[in-house]
Motif scaffolding. Structure first.
Motif, PDB file in Angstrom:
ATOM      1  N   GLY A  82     -12.666  -0.617  -0.494  1.00  0.00           N
ATOM      2  CA  GLY A  82     -13.496   0.580  -0.603  1.00  0.00           C
ATOM      3  C   GLY A  82     -12.663   1.839  -0.729  1.00  0.00           C
ATOM      4  N   ILE A  83     -11.610   1.918   0.057  1.00  0.00           N
ATOM      5  CA  ILE A  83     -10.705   3.066  -0.040  1.00  0.00           C
ATOM      6  C   ILE A  83     -10.034   3.094  -1.407  1.00  0.00           C
ATOM      7  CG2 ILE A  83      -8.537   4.022   0.844  1.00  0.00           C
ATOM      8  CD1 ILE A  83      -9.414   3.050   3.636  1.00  0.00           C
ATOM      9  N   ALA A  84      -9.643   1.913  -1.906  1.00  0.00           N
ATOM     10  CA  ALA A  84      -9.008   1.833  -3.231  1.00  0.00           C
ATOM     11  C   ALA A  84      -9.955   2.320  -4.317  1.00  0.00           C
ATOM     12  CB  ALA A  84      -8.569   0.396  -3.512  1.00  0.00           C
ATOM     13  N   LEU A  85     -11.222   1.912  -4.233  1.00  0.00           N
ATOM     14  CA  LEU A  85     -12.214   2.357  -5.232  1.00  0.00           C
ATOM     15  C   LEU A  85     -12.450   3.859  -5.132  1.00  0.00           C
ATOM     16  CD1 LEU A  85     -14.832  -0.546  -4.987  1.00  0.00           C
ATOM     17  CD2 LEU A  85     -13.443   0.037  -6.989  1.00  0.00           C
ATOM     18  N   LYS A  86     -12.575   4.347  -3.902  1.00  0.00           N
ATOM     19  CA  LYS A  86     -12.805   5.774  -3.698  1.00  0.00           C
ATOM     20  C   LYS A  86     -11.660   6.599  -4.276  1.00  0.00           C
ATOM     21  CE  LYS A  86     -13.551   9.123   0.029  1.00  0.00           C
ATOM     22  NZ  LYS A  86     -13.595   9.291   1.510  1.00  0.00           N
ATOM     23  N   LEU A  87     -10.429   6.185  -4.031  1.00  0.00           N
ATOM     24  CA  LEU A  87      -9.267   6.896  -4.557  1.00  0.00           C
ATOM     25  C   LEU A  87      -9.176   6.762  -6.073  1.00  0.00           C
ATOM     26  CD1 LEU A  87      -6.612   5.918  -1.853  1.00  0.00           C
ATOM     27  CD2 LEU A  87      -7.691   8.151  -2.161  1.00  0.00           C
ATOM     28  N   THR A  88      -9.535   5.579  -6.587  1.00  0.00           N
ATOM     29  CA  THR A  88      -9.504   5.368  -8.044  1.00  0.00           C
ATOM     30  C   THR A  88     -10.494   6.283  -8.747  1.00  0.00           C
ATOM     31  OG1 THR A  88      -8.812   3.054  -7.780  1.00  0.00           O
ATOM     32  CG2 THR A  88      -9.821   3.667  -9.877  1.00  0.00           C
ATOM     33  N   PHE A  89     -11.702   6.388  -8.191  1.00  0.00           N
ATOM     34  CA  PHE A  89     -12.717   7.264  -8.792  1.00  0.00           C
ATOM     35  C   PHE A  89     -12.316   8.741  -8.720  1.00  0.00           C
ATOM     36  CE2 PHE A  89     -16.025   3.843  -7.671  1.00  0.00           C
ATOM     37  CZ  PHE A  89     -15.844   3.232  -8.906  1.00  0.00           C
ATOM     38  N   SER A  90     -11.458   9.070  -7.750  1.00  0.00           N
ATOM     39  CA  SER A  90     -11.007  10.460  -7.631  1.00  0.00           C
ATOM     40  C   SER A  90      -9.803  10.753  -8.528  1.00  0.00           C
ATOM     41  CB  SER A  90     -10.656  10.776  -6.173  1.00  0.00           C
ATOM     42  OG  SER A  90      -9.525  10.036  -5.754  1.00  0.00           O
ATOM     43  N   GLY A  91      -9.356   9.743  -9.283  1.00  0.00           N
ATOM     44  CA  GLY A  91      -8.279   9.949 -10.249  1.00  0.00           C
ATOM     45  C   GLY A  91      -6.960   9.301  -9.906  1.00  0.00           C
ATOM     46  N   MET A  92      -6.871   8.629  -8.737  1.00  0.00           N
ATOM     47  CA  MET A  92      -5.630   7.956  -8.347  1.00  0.00           C
ATOM     48  C   MET A  92      -5.844   6.443  -8.414  1.00  0.00           C
ATOM     49  SD  MET A  92      -4.418  10.351  -5.134  1.00  0.00           S
ATOM     50  CE  MET A  92      -6.024  10.313  -4.334  1.00  0.00           C
ATOM     51  N   ASN A  93      -5.513   5.851  -9.532  1.00  0.00           N
ATOM     52  CA  ASN A  93      -5.762   4.427  -9.758  1.00  0.00           C
ATOM     53  C   ASN A  93      -5.002   3.556  -8.752  1.00  0.00           C
ATOM     54  OD1 ASN A  93      -6.453   1.955 -10.783  1.00  0.00           O
ATOM     55  ND2 ASN A  93      -5.285   2.159 -12.677  1.00  0.00           N
ATOM     56  N   GLN A  94      -5.747   2.775  -7.975  1.00  0.00           N
ATOM     57  CA  GLN A  94      -5.143   1.904  -6.964  1.00  0.00           C
ATOM     58  C   GLN A  94      -5.080   0.445  -7.421  1.00  0.00           C
ATOM     59  OE1 GLN A  94      -3.974   3.274  -3.842  1.00  0.00           O
ATOM     60  NE2 GLN A  94      -4.256   5.042  -5.199  1.00  0.00           N
ATOM     61  N   PHE A  95      -5.658   0.142  -8.580  1.00  0.00           N
ATOM     62  CA  PHE A  95      -5.689  -1.236  -9.058  1.00  0.00           C
ATOM     63  C   PHE A  95      -4.416  -1.624  -9.809  1.00  0.00           C
ATOM     64  CE2 PHE A  95     -10.045  -0.480  -7.994  1.00  0.00           C
ATOM     65  CZ  PHE A  95     -10.500  -1.711  -7.536  1.00  0.00           C
ATOM     66  N   ILE A  96      -3.467  -0.732  -9.812  1.00  0.00           N
ATOM     67  CA  ILE A  96      -2.163  -1.078 -10.365  1.00  0.00           C
ATOM     68  C   ILE A  96      -1.280  -1.738  -9.300  1.00  0.00           C
ATOM     69  CG2 ILE A  96      -2.227   0.768 -12.081  1.00  0.00           C
ATOM     70  CD1 ILE A  96      -0.439   2.436 -10.239  1.00  0.00           C
ATOM     71  N   TYR A  97      -1.771  -1.773  -8.046  1.00  0.00           N
ATOM     72  CA  TYR A  97      -1.027  -2.372  -6.952  1.00  0.00           C
ATOM     73  C   TYR A  97      -1.583  -3.757  -6.635  1.00  0.00           C
ATOM     74  CZ  TYR A  97       0.160   2.573  -6.299  1.00  0.00           C
ATOM     75  OH  TYR A  97       0.570   3.866  -6.499  1.00  0.00           O
ATOM     76  N   PHE A  98      -0.708  -4.706  -6.371  1.00  0.00           N
ATOM     77  CA  PHE A  98      -1.153  -6.065  -6.082  1.00  0.00           C
ATOM     78  C   PHE A  98      -1.923  -6.118  -4.755  1.00  0.00           C
ATOM     79  CE2 PHE A  98       2.503  -6.146  -3.278  1.00  0.00           C
ATOM     80  CZ  PHE A  98       2.141  -7.047  -2.281  1.00  0.00           C
ATOM     81  N   GLN A  99      -1.668  -5.161  -3.856  1.00  0.00           N
ATOM     82  CA  GLN A  99      -2.350  -5.148  -2.563  1.00  0.00           C
ATOM     83  C   GLN A  99      -3.858  -5.039  -2.721  1.00  0.00           C
ATOM     84  OE1 GLN A  99       0.307  -3.310  -3.317  1.00  0.00           O
ATOM     85  NE2 GLN A  99       1.781  -3.201  -1.621  1.00  0.00           N
ATOM     86  N   THR A 100      -4.296  -4.241  -3.694  1.00  0.00           N
ATOM     87  CA  THR A 100      -5.729  -4.084  -3.930  1.00  0.00           C
ATOM     88  C   THR A 100      -6.355  -5.409  -4.335  1.00  0.00           C
ATOM     89  OG1 THR A 100      -5.392  -1.786  -4.618  1.00  0.00           O
ATOM     90  CG2 THR A 100      -7.471  -2.832  -5.253  1.00  0.00           C
ATOM     91  N   TRP A 101      -5.701  -6.145  -5.211  1.00  0.00           N
ATOM     92  CA  TRP A 101      -6.223  -7.431  -5.670  1.00  0.00           C
ATOM     93  C   TRP A 101      -6.175  -8.469  -4.559  1.00  0.00           C
ATOM     94  CZ3 TRP A 101      -8.995  -7.103  -9.820  1.00  0.00           C
ATOM     95  CH2 TRP A 101      -8.702  -6.108 -10.760  1.00  0.00           C
ATOM     96  N   PHE A 102      -5.163  -8.414  -3.721  1.00  0.00           N
ATOM     97  CA  PHE A 102      -5.083  -9.340  -2.591  1.00  0.00           C
ATOM     98  C   PHE A 102      -6.270  -9.134  -1.660  1.00  0.00           C
ATOM     99  CE2 PHE A 102      -3.917 -10.246   1.802  1.00  0.00           C
ATOM    100  CZ  PHE A 102      -3.465 -11.558   1.704  1.00  0.00           C
ATOM    101  N   PHE A 103      -6.548  -7.875  -1.306  1.00  0.00           N
ATOM    102  CA  PHE A 103      -7.680  -7.585  -0.433  1.00  0.00           C
ATOM    103  C   PHE A 103      -9.003  -8.019  -1.088  1.00  0.00           C
ATOM    104  CE2 PHE A 103      -4.857  -4.193   1.510  1.00  0.00           C
ATOM    105  CZ  PHE A 103      -4.746  -4.834   2.735  1.00  0.00           C
ATOM    106  N   THR A 104      -9.100  -7.887  -2.408  1.00  0.00           N
ATOM    107  CA  THR A 104     -10.313  -8.295  -3.116  1.00  0.00           C
ATOM    108  C   THR A 104     -10.539  -9.802  -3.011  1.00  0.00           C
ATOM    109  OG1 THR A 104     -10.039  -6.480  -4.697  1.00  0.00           O
ATOM    110  CG2 THR A 104     -11.492  -8.295  -5.345  1.00  0.00           C
ATOM    111  N   VAL A 105      -9.478 -10.586  -3.183  1.00  0.00           N
ATOM    112  CA  VAL A 105      -9.572 -12.045  -3.063  1.00  0.00           C
ATOM    113  C   VAL A 105      -9.978 -12.446  -1.649  1.00  0.00           C
ATOM    114  CG1 VAL A 105      -8.246 -14.192  -3.117  1.00  0.00           C
ATOM    115  CG2 VAL A 105      -7.950 -12.508  -4.936  1.00  0.00           C
ATOM    116  N   VAL A 106      -9.418 -11.780  -0.650  1.00  0.00           N
ATOM    117  CA  VAL A 106      -9.765 -12.070   0.742  1.00  0.00           C
ATOM    118  C   VAL A 106     -11.242 -11.798   0.991  1.00  0.00           C
ATOM    119  CG1 VAL A 106      -9.394 -11.381   3.146  1.00  0.00           C
ATOM    120  CG2 VAL A 106      -7.443 -11.675   1.624  1.00  0.00           C
ATOM    121  N   VAL A 107     -11.743 -10.693   0.458  1.00  0.00           N
ATOM    122  CA  VAL A 107     -13.167 -10.359   0.618  1.00  0.00           C
ATOM    123  C   VAL A 107     -14.044 -11.464   0.035  1.00  0.00           C
ATOM    124  CG1 VAL A 107     -15.008  -8.807  -0.131  1.00  0.00           C
ATOM    125  CG2 VAL A 107     -12.855  -7.866   0.695  1.00  0.00           C
TER     126      VAL A 107
END
Length: 321
Positions: free
Chosen positions: A196-221
């Motif tokens: 959620g924090i990654a999406l919020k920051l991405t929508f504000s202009g700071m893309n967080q999906f370039i980091y593997f950590q975001t995808w790891f947390f997504t798989v865990v969810v």
């Protein structure tokens, strides 16, 4: 003390989530009942409910509720959002009383009220959300020794429950199914908050999906949610909805706030009186759930008339007991 704009958004989303999730319990239970009439029940390991439109309607309502809850964690701290799940207890218990005819005794109503009072106490004394500027910060918090130890303990307990206790006690002890859901749920929420924090920051202009950590947390969810759905279905099909909802709420809320305390160190910024008040809120919630659990059959039982010696009804009651 005023409420911030972000906290207000989180509050509205959390309340909306509880409405949808509370209704989804009832709709899914009706679908599970219909599926049990035509195939193997979910509580016995069957998947006939997958062919029931009602179950899918309940699933859609739950997904909408979870999406609202997902968004709420991006705006507000877990200690504020999670306790508001008590509202889903009220909705599901009341609807179960009228729609599923799972009678809720007056002490069950009192139990729900106690859960609400405890939740309000926790919400009013919740700590402020910490400012996070990158998903890497969340990853750093998640990989600290304290949370790694907690995660390992959760995974071991879940494995033991699934392998050892589900076959032996799953049909008779609610805590087995709900324990699996709640333990995994505490890890789910931490990952949901990260995404959620990654999406919020991405929508504000700071893309967080370039980091593997975001995808790891997504798989865990995704993995945790699938496991929770399976065992929650088993719990709903086996036990009374008016009991499943509050027990799940208390265990899930307690473990989630505990996990958040370890990972985000929520209590570091609070004094002793605030922490004590939150603990009193927990005790109040636990008291309400215990009361509801102990009186769960009182509303469904019919008064037993004094038996007449030698009467046919007395003999029939003995043969059916």
């Amino acid at each position: 003390m005023g409420i911030s704009s972000d906290n207000l958004h989180g509050l509205v989303l959390a309340v909306s989530s509880s409405v949808f999730i509370g209704c989804s319990f009832i709709i899914k239970k009706k679908g599970l009942k219909k599926a049990g009439d035509t195939g193997t029940r979910a509580g016995s390991g069957g998947y006939a409910y997958l062919y029931q439109p009602l179950w899918w309607a309940g699933m859609i309502a739950m997904i909408v509720g979870e999406m609202a809850n997902f968004a709420a964690y991006a705006y507000a701290p877990a200690i504020l959002v999670t306790p508001l799940g008590a509202l889903s207890i009220i909705f599901s218990a009341v609807l179960a009383h009228f729609i599923l005819e799972e009678k809720l005794h007056i002490f069950g109503v009192l139990g729900c009220v106690l859960c609400m009072v405890g939740s309000v106490s926790i919400v009013l004394h919740a700590p402020q959300e910490k400012s996070i500027h990158s998903v890497k910060e969340v990853w750093h918090l998640a990989t600290e020794p304290g949370f790694l130890v907690y995660s390992c303990i959760v995974l071991v307990l879940v494995a033991v429950l699934i392998v050892r206790f589900v076959p032996l006690y799953g049909q008779t002890h609610l805590v087995v199914y709900i324990g699996i859901c709640s333990l995994m749920g505490s890890l789910t929420v931490m990952s949901v908050k990260a995404v959620g924090i990654a999406l919020k920051l991405t929508f504000s202009g700071m893309n967080q999906f370039i980091y593997f950590q975001t995808w790891f947390f997504t798989v865990v969810v995704i993995a945790c949610c699938l496991l929770q759905i399976n065992y929650l279905n088993m719990a709903l099909d086996t036990f009374n909805t008016a009991v499943v909802s509050p027990v799940y709420y208390v265990m899930f809320t307690s473990l989630t706030i505990f996990a958040s305390m370890i990972m985000f160190k929520d209590w570091d910024s609070q004094d002793a009186s605030q922490i004590a008040t939150e603990l009193c809120g927990f005790v109040t919630i636990l008291s309400g759930t215990f009361l509801l659990h102990r009186t769960k059959d009182m509303g469904n039982s019919t008064p037993v008339q004094p038996p007449v010696h030698g009467s046919p009804s007395h003999n029939n009651s003995n043969s059916n007991s």
